[in-house]
Scaffold this motif. Structure first.
Motif, PDB file in Angstrom:
ATOM      1  N   LEU A   1      -7.976  -1.480  -1.934  1.00 17.21           N
ATOM      2  CA  LEU A   1      -7.571  -0.137  -2.318  1.00 17.21           C
ATOM      3  C   LEU A   1      -7.552   0.789  -1.109  1.00 17.21           C
ATOM      4  O   LEU A   1      -6.707   1.679  -1.006  1.00 17.21           O
ATOM      5  CB  LEU A   1      -8.516   0.408  -3.395  1.00 17.21           C
ATOM      6  CG  LEU A   1      -8.257   1.844  -3.859  1.00 17.21           C
ATOM      7  CD1 LEU A   1      -6.866   1.985  -4.447  1.00 17.21           C
ATOM      8  CD2 LEU A   1      -9.322   2.269  -4.873  1.00 17.21           C
TER       9      LEU A   1
ATOM     10  N   THR B   1      -4.300   0.690   0.558  1.00 16.53           N
ATOM     11  CA  THR B   1      -3.297   1.419  -0.219  1.00 16.53           C
ATOM     12  C   THR B   1      -3.433   2.915  -0.003  1.00 16.53           C
ATOM     13  O   THR B   1      -2.442   3.633   0.160  1.00 16.53           O
ATOM     14  CB  THR B   1      -3.451   1.085  -1.712  1.00 16.53           C
ATOM     15  OG1 THR B   1      -3.275  -0.311  -1.905  1.00 16.53           O
ATOM     16  CG2 THR B   1      -2.441   1.839  -2.548  1.00 16.53           C
TER      17      THR B   1
ATOM     18  N   VAL C   1      -8.893   9.657  -5.483  1.00 18.46           N
ATOM     19  CA  VAL C   1      -8.338   8.663  -6.406  1.00 18.46           C
ATOM     20  C   VAL C   1      -9.157   8.640  -7.690  1.00 18.46           C
ATOM     21  O   VAL C   1     -10.365   8.415  -7.669  1.00 18.46           O
ATOM     22  CB  VAL C   1      -8.326   7.254  -5.759  1.00 18.46           C
ATOM     23  CG1 VAL C   1      -7.851   6.215  -6.759  1.00 18.46           C
ATOM     24  CG2 VAL C   1      -7.446   7.250  -4.525  1.00 18.46           C
TER      25      VAL C   1
ATOM     26  N   TYR D   1      -6.472   3.634 -10.711  1.00 22.55           N
ATOM     27  CA  TYR D   1      -5.366   2.878 -10.131  1.00 22.55           C
ATOM     28  C   TYR D   1      -5.188   1.578 -10.909  1.00 22.55           C
ATOM     29  O   TYR D   1      -6.116   1.088 -11.547  1.00 22.55           O
ATOM     30  CB  TYR D   1      -5.602   2.602  -8.643  1.00 22.55           C
ATOM     31  CG  TYR D   1      -6.612   1.512  -8.356  1.00 22.55           C
ATOM     32  CD1 TYR D   1      -6.201   0.191  -8.124  1.00 22.55           C
ATOM     33  CD2 TYR D   1      -7.974   1.783  -8.331  1.00 22.55           C
ATOM     34  CE1 TYR D   1      -7.120  -0.815  -7.864  1.00 22.55           C
ATOM     35  CE2 TYR D   1      -8.895   0.789  -8.080  1.00 22.55           C
ATOM     36  CZ  TYR D   1      -8.464  -0.510  -7.843  1.00 22.55           C
ATOM     37  OH  TYR D   1      -9.370  -1.502  -7.598  1.00 22.55           O
TER      38      TYR D   1
ATOM     39  N   ARG E   1       1.498  -0.835  -6.830  1.00 21.28           N
ATOM     40  CA  ARG E   1       0.181  -0.301  -7.199  1.00 21.28           C
ATOM     41  C   ARG E   1       0.352   1.186  -7.484  1.00 21.28           C
ATOM     42  O   ARG E   1       0.906   1.932  -6.676  1.00 21.28           O
ATOM     43  CB  ARG E   1      -0.838  -0.514  -6.087  1.00 21.28           C
ATOM     44  CG  ARG E   1      -2.176   0.188  -6.350  1.00 21.28           C
ATOM     45  CD  ARG E   1      -3.261  -0.298  -5.419  1.00 21.28           C
ATOM     46  NE  ARG E   1      -3.595  -1.682  -5.711  1.00 21.28           N
ATOM     47  CZ  ARG E   1      -4.324  -2.450  -4.905  1.00 21.28           C
ATOM     48  NH1 ARG E   1      -4.771  -1.969  -3.744  1.00 21.28           N
ATOM     49  NH2 ARG E   1      -4.611  -3.687  -5.241  1.00 21.28           N
TER      50      ARG E   1
ATOM     51  N   VAL F   1      -1.419   4.807  -8.242  1.00 14.12           N
ATOM     52  CA  VAL F   1      -2.655   5.509  -7.908  1.00 14.12           C
ATOM     53  C   VAL F   1      -2.572   6.925  -8.480  1.00 14.12           C
ATOM     54  O   VAL F   1      -1.597   7.642  -8.206  1.00 14.12           O
ATOM     55  CB  VAL F   1      -2.872   5.569  -6.384  1.00 14.12           C
ATOM     56  CG1 VAL F   1      -4.178   6.284  -6.063  1.00 14.12           C
ATOM     57  CG2 VAL F   1      -2.864   4.162  -5.789  1.00 14.12           C
TER      58      VAL F   1
END
Length: 288
Positions: free
Chosen positions: A193, A196, A217, A220, A227, A229
């Motif tokens: 993550l 990302t 965040v 997600y 992906r 988010v």
């Protein structure tokens, strides 16, 4: 079964009252807790602490009476009146002084929430049940120990779950254990993550809506090669969710897309496709 449950309610209510009284009477942070409560708005700064202490004395006395035999209907009636008073006070505090602290089961500063109101409602039901179907808890517990222990465990769990003041004792350790077991910085695809988020924050789409964001965040999930988010945000004065679509295979920030979705209606209010930084006029998002 209802007779067993009703007979055990004085034990549950008594323990909760004594625990609450412990904070008000013996905690060294009691004065600070009283100053953060809605009692200041209701009674004034000078009367808040004496009222807080007095309430603790009432809770301790009534809690002890509920625990000690014999079981009297008058004690259950008094507990019901006190529980209704708690519910009314918390309702007032949430409306009139939303920034105030509950000051119920801990000196920890915890705003009045729906969980606190639910706990007060549970005490109203428990004390009311003991009025309608009175009985002594020692005899009931000794007659059916396994069933009685199951009822007590379920009620204690409910009280703890409805007490934000106690989260540090059980909820935070559970969250830490979940983090150790699930490794939340790594998605199911094997792409961390963190990678990302770094790609997301370097994107043009992120920079264009960054003034709207109000959280890190929040959630997600992966869907195919993308992906998604989610961040909490505020757009034109309304609460929204900024949903970023980040390709898992393409590490280029310019491929990131974003949609701003109204939390109340689910409608998309703004959508920006992933493109290279433009050379001409640029869309500027003005923060709400």
């Amino acid at each position: 079964m209802i007779e067993l449950i009703a007979a055990l309610q004085p034990l549950v209510v008594g323990v909760v009252l004594i625990w609450s009284a412990r904070v008000k009477l013996f905690s060294r942070y009691a004065a600070e807790a009283a100053s953060r409560s809605a009692l200041v708005r209701l009674l004034g700064q000078r009367r808040a602490l004496p009222a807080y202490r007095l309430l603790g004395g009432v809770e301790l006395t009534l809690g002890a009476l509920l625990l000690l035999p014999p079981a009297l209907r008058l004690e259950a009636v008094a507990a019901s009146v006190l529980a209704v008073g708690f519910l009314a006070y918390l309702t007032y505090a949430r409306r009139a002084a939303p920034a105030s602290s509950c000051g119920c089961l801990s000196a920890r500063s915890t705003p009045v929430s729906g969980r606190g109101l639910g706990r007060a409602g549970l005490l109203v039901l428990a004390s009311g049940l003991s009025v309608v179907v009175p009985g002594g808890w020692p005899a009931a517990l000794s007659a059916r120990p396994l069933a009685g222990a199951a009822v007590l465990l379920a009620e204690v769990a409910a009280v703890v779950a409805l007490s934000p003041e106690l989260d540090a004792a059980w909820l935070l350790p559970l969250r830490r254990l979940r983090a150790r077991l699930t490794h939340p910085l790594r998605g199911g695809t094997g792409v961390p993550l963190l990678a990302t988020v770094q790609q997301l924050q370097l994107s043009d789409a992120y920079r264009r809506v960054a003034p709207l964001l109000r959280s890190d965040v929040r959630e997600y999930w992966d869907d195919g090669d993308w992906r998604f988010v989610g961040h909490a945000a505020l757009y034109q004065g309304r609460p929204v969710t900024a949903v970023f679509a980040v390709p898992l295979a393409d590490q280029q920030p310019d491929t990131v897309r974003v949609a701003v979705v109204d939390d109340a209606t689910g409608h998309t209010l703004l959508s920006l496709a992933g493109t290279a930084p433009p050379t001409g006029p640029r869309l500027t998002v003005v923060p709400a």
